[in-house]
Design an enzyme around this catalytic site. Structure first.
Site, PDB file in Angstrom:
ATOM      1  N   ASP A 105     -42.179  -5.059  40.511  1.00 53.64           N
ATOM      2  CA  ASP A 105     -42.378  -4.112  39.427  1.00 53.64           C
ATOM      3  C   ASP A 105     -43.648  -4.520  38.688  1.00 53.64           C
ATOM      4  OD1 ASP A 105     -41.722  -2.113  37.507  1.00 53.64           O
ATOM      5  OD2 ASP A 105     -39.595  -2.499  37.904  1.00 53.64           O
ATOM      6  N   GLU A 271     -44.350   5.159  38.601  1.00 49.35           N
ATOM      7  CA  GLU A 271     -43.428   5.856  37.700  1.00 49.35           C
ATOM      8  C   GLU A 271     -44.273   6.734  36.777  1.00 49.35           C
ATOM      9  OE1 GLU A 271     -39.950   4.963  34.402  1.00 49.35           O
ATOM     10  OE2 GLU A 271     -41.854   3.917  34.327  1.00 49.35           O
ATOM     11  N   ASP A 347     -32.751   3.053  33.933  1.00 50.76           N
ATOM     12  CA  ASP A 347     -32.965   3.792  32.684  1.00 50.76           C
ATOM     13  C   ASP A 347     -32.029   4.991  32.563  1.00 50.76           C
ATOM     14  OD1 ASP A 347     -35.135   2.144  32.028  1.00 50.76           O
ATOM     15  OD2 ASP A 347     -36.595   3.481  32.977  1.00 50.76           O
TER      16      ASP A 347
HETATM   17  O1  TEU Z   1     -39.615   3.489  31.640  1.00 48.90           O
HETATM   18  C1  TEU Z   1     -40.455   4.456  31.175  1.00 48.90           C
HETATM   19  C2  TEU Z   1     -39.900   5.722  30.670  1.00 48.90           C
HETATM   20  O2  TEU Z   1     -40.649   6.526  30.168  1.00 48.90           O
HETATM   21  C3  TEU Z   1     -38.501   6.072  30.707  1.00 48.90           C
HETATM   22  O3  TEU Z   1     -37.800   6.061  31.846  1.00 48.90           O
HETATM   23  C4  TEU Z   1     -37.846   5.475  29.520  1.00 48.90           C
HETATM   24  O4  TEU Z   1     -37.115   4.342  29.792  1.00 48.90           O
HETATM   25  C5  TEU Z   1     -36.934   6.479  28.945  1.00 48.90           C
HETATM   26  O5  TEU Z   1     -37.644   7.635  28.750  1.00 48.90           O
HETATM   27  C6  TEU Z   1     -36.413   6.000  27.647  1.00 48.90           C
HETATM   28  O6  TEU Z   1     -35.428   6.881  27.270  1.00 48.90           O
HETATM   29  C7  TEU Z   1     -40.160   2.276  32.030  1.00 48.90           C
HETATM   30  C8  TEU Z   1     -39.070   1.308  32.412  1.00 48.90           C
HETATM   31  O7  TEU Z   1     -38.394   1.819  33.512  1.00 48.90           O
HETATM   32  C9  TEU Z   1     -38.198   1.077  31.225  1.00 48.90           C
HETATM   33  O8  TEU Z   1     -37.097   0.280  31.518  1.00 48.90           O
HETATM   34  C10 TEU Z   1     -39.045   0.445  30.156  1.00 48.90           C
HETATM   35  O9  TEU Z   1     -38.319   0.344  28.971  1.00 48.90           O
HETATM   36  C11 TEU Z   1     -40.316   1.218  29.886  1.00 48.90           C
HETATM   37  O10 TEU Z   1     -40.970   1.690  31.050  1.00 48.90           O
HETATM   38  C12 TEU Z   1     -41.320   0.330  29.212  1.00 48.90           C
HETATM   39  O11 TEU Z   1     -41.788  -0.612  30.108  1.00 48.90           O
END
Ligand code: TEU
Length: 600
Positions: A105, A271, A347
């Site tokens: 990641d 992502e 998430d």
């Molecule tokens: O997630 C980014 C993201 O925009 C979303 O999936 C977010 O977690 C969600 O909208 C919140 O409700 C990534 C990671 O997967 C997440 O775990 C982290 O918190 C975030 O980035 C920051 O690194």
């Protein structure tokens, strides 16, 4: 006739099954209540038998863990409670022995506020690394009160600003997710070079690629304008129009591709929340000239939310909307793009609780239905840990104190600061936590029926409470059920997934590479589609009854079903008809192989 499933299109990273490991909750090997690297290594046979070829490890790097490792303080060292670099090397060796790979990641939109770069940057306005992050002077309102540089809301706590004030230097730094996660300034070429070095380090170590965290946020509108007021009841506003999909995103990713990524035969998945435009998506992933192999987009995940209300909101979703979203995702391949398929990650809530019915009566059927959707769609398939067991959301009776995620904790704090105990608003917020909190996917994996679900030794307190249902929902009971075949009456989710992945592999031209077409005019709760490929004489049909009520499905006359490959219930003993109208049971899914009748 379409030629989009030609041999030339084949790539290893399209065919693999990727399993996301959330290290804190996977398996505790050293008995401290927290999952670790050796715990992952210990379970490789379980994963390889399931049919997994690639692991995606959520961050394992040094981190204060304010956001569970998505706040990194050293990209080249392992978070000590997870283990050592030697443990990681051993994991990579053990993966190789099984012909498996690992992707890391890459969290480089931001670092932890404890990263030495940020400490240096914050030290003084004159510090050499000051502009490695995004600093701006305060604004002052009419009353002379200090305000952040603009009105953007924080992503993980939309009641707060996306900027954090730093009194020592009297400036704000941009911290889109939380104050502990300052955004890196990608405009600075030295930052980009460091990121390239981090990527190279892990590729040299044996990683086979990256999942890139919120990688479409790295190019921000340098004017940092105020966002339009779309949430009038809130002080701060979603600023994604200005911080996502920015003008230099393509260049930054191309640069990384040129300098590092293209030197290796790897898998890259970005992502990319807030990216809805199809052309822009294709620009990112188009074969050859694109930047990455594929991206994660979030339209399906938005189907049960109210956009103006943010994450903690809920609306019932409809099969009609689902059809359109999946159709859009599937269309990427015909435009030289490539889809990624997921319905869970760390998430998101658990899928069977969210989209189906997780009661004892229907949990297994629902889990299988979602599996059949995933395994018969075109794209690269991702499974999130526990999805293969049909794990559920946190039980309704747990109180908010069991939720550990920074996002849930901030939300609950905000609710409590505004509404009294016992108020309808608090009850509603509890309901939304149950439905939507990221914690739902983060409870420890249930390995067996011993106390703590076998995640950590009896008597040890796991970092997060184990779901109460571990005695009935656990890996041991599902793997001991014997290898699945389509004749066994009660196939548990793990065995069903195993069989489904086999079917996907065997009919790769249809399922992994095939052309997708909706089957129209079905019952409103039935989602059905056809897959075909000019290299195959058969087509497949996937028929999913997305409801707790029986529904009829009339097999279109053009299909002559030869065999049902997969079904939520016992396909053969039910003797599902092969033509005419079939009655689908609640949450029943079916996958069939068919001949098509010419001219029908
Ligand atoms: O997630 C980014 C993201 O925009 C979303 O999936 C977010 O977690 C969600 O909208 C919140 O409700 C990534 C990671 O997967 C997440 O775990 C982290 O918190 C975030 O980035 C920051 O690194």
């Amino acid at each position: 006739m379409s030629d989009s499933c030609l041999k030339g299109d084949k790539r290893w990273w399209k065919e693999v099954v990727i399993y996301q490991v959330y290290p804190a909750s996977f398996k505790d090997d050293n008995g401290d209540g927290l999952g670790d690297i050796n715990g992952i290594t210990a379970k490789l046979d379980y994963l390889s038998e399931l049919g997994v070829n690639v692991l995606w490890l959520s961050p394992i790097f040094e981190s204060p863990q304010k956001d569970m490792g998505y706040d990194i303080s050293n990209y080249l060292e392992i978070h000590p409670p997870f283990g050592t670099m030697e443990d990681v090397e051993r994991l990579i060796d053990e993966l190789k022995k099984r012909d498996m790979k690992v992707i890391m990641d890459l969290v480089v939109n931001h670092t932890s506020s404890e990263h030495p770069w940020f400490i240096d940057s914050a030290f003084s306005k004159k510090s050499d690394r000051r502009d490695w992050y995004i600093w701006r002077a305060p604004k002052y309102d009419k009353e002379g009160n200090r305000q952040p540089p603009n009105n953007w809301a924080s992503i993980l706590d939309d009641s707060e600003s996306a900027w954090t004030y730093h009194p020592e230097t009297d400036e704000y730094y941009l911290s889109l997710f939380s104050p502990f996660q300052p955004d890196l300034n990608w405009e600075n070429p030295r930052v980009r070079t460091e990121v390239h070095e981090i990527a190279r380090f892990w590729l040299e170590k044996g990683a086979s690629g990256f999942r890139m965290d919120v990688i479409n946020l790295i190019s921000k509108d340098q004017r940092f304008p105020d966002a339009d007021v779309t949430h009038p009841h809130k002080k701060y506003q979603p600023g994604d129009k200005y911080y996502a999909n920015g003008a230099r995103l393509f260049d930054y990713l191309q640069e990384m591709k040129r300098v590092v990524l293209s030197k290796y035969d790897i898998l890259t998945v970005g992502e990319m929340p807030f990216m809805e435009d199809e052309q822009q998506r294709l620009e990112m992933i188009k074969a050859e000239e694109g930047c990455l192999n594929m991206i994660f987009t979030f339209e399906t995940m938005g189907l049960d939310s109210v956009p103006e209300e943010g994450r903690f909101s809920f609306k019932p979703w409809s099969v009609a909307e689902l059809r359109q979203v999946i159709k859009k995702n599937q269309s990427m391949k015909s435009q030289k793009g490539w889809a990624s398929l997921f319905c869970e990650n760390h998430d998101q809530p658990r899928s069977v609780s969210r989209w189906c019915d997780d009661s004892d009566a229907y949990r297994v059927a629902g889990t299988k239905l979602l599996c059949m959707n995933q395994v018969t769609l075109t794209g690269t398939l991702y499974i999130y840990q526990g999805e293969e067991l049909g794990m559920r959301n946190i039980p309704a009776r747990w109180g908010p104190e069991e939720y550990k995620d920074i996002e849930s904790v901030s939300y609950w704090k905000y609710i409590c600061s505004r509404y009294a105990d016992g108020s309808p608003q608090r009850e509603r917020a509890k309901d939304l936590l149950r439905r939507k909190a990221r914690d739902n996917a983060r409870t420890p994996i249930q390995w067996d029926s011993t106390s703590n679900g076998g995640f950590c030794p009896p008597g040890v307190k796991p970092w997060m409470r184990v779901n109460d249902d571990y005695r009935t929902v656990n890996a041991a009971s599902q793997t001991s059920a014997g290898k699945a075949n389509e004749r066994s009456a009660i196939v548990p989710p793990y065995r069903f997934w195993q069989r489904a992945l086999e079917v996907r592999r065997q009919c790769a031209n249809l399922f992994i590479y095939g052309d997708f077409e909706l089957i129209e005019d079905t019952h409103p709760s039935v989602f059905a589609f056809q897959k075909s490929c000019h290299l195959e004489s058969d087509v497949s049909i996937t028929v999913l009854n997305c409801s707790g009520k029986e529904a009829e499905f009339k097999i279109p006359a053009k299909y002559q079903v030869e065999s049902w490959l997969l079904g939520s219930y016992d396909v053969l003993s039910l003797e599902k008809a092969k033509k005419g109208t079939i009655l689908l049971l609640p949450w029943e899914g079916l996958v069939g192989l068919c001949k098509t009748r010419q001219g029908a």
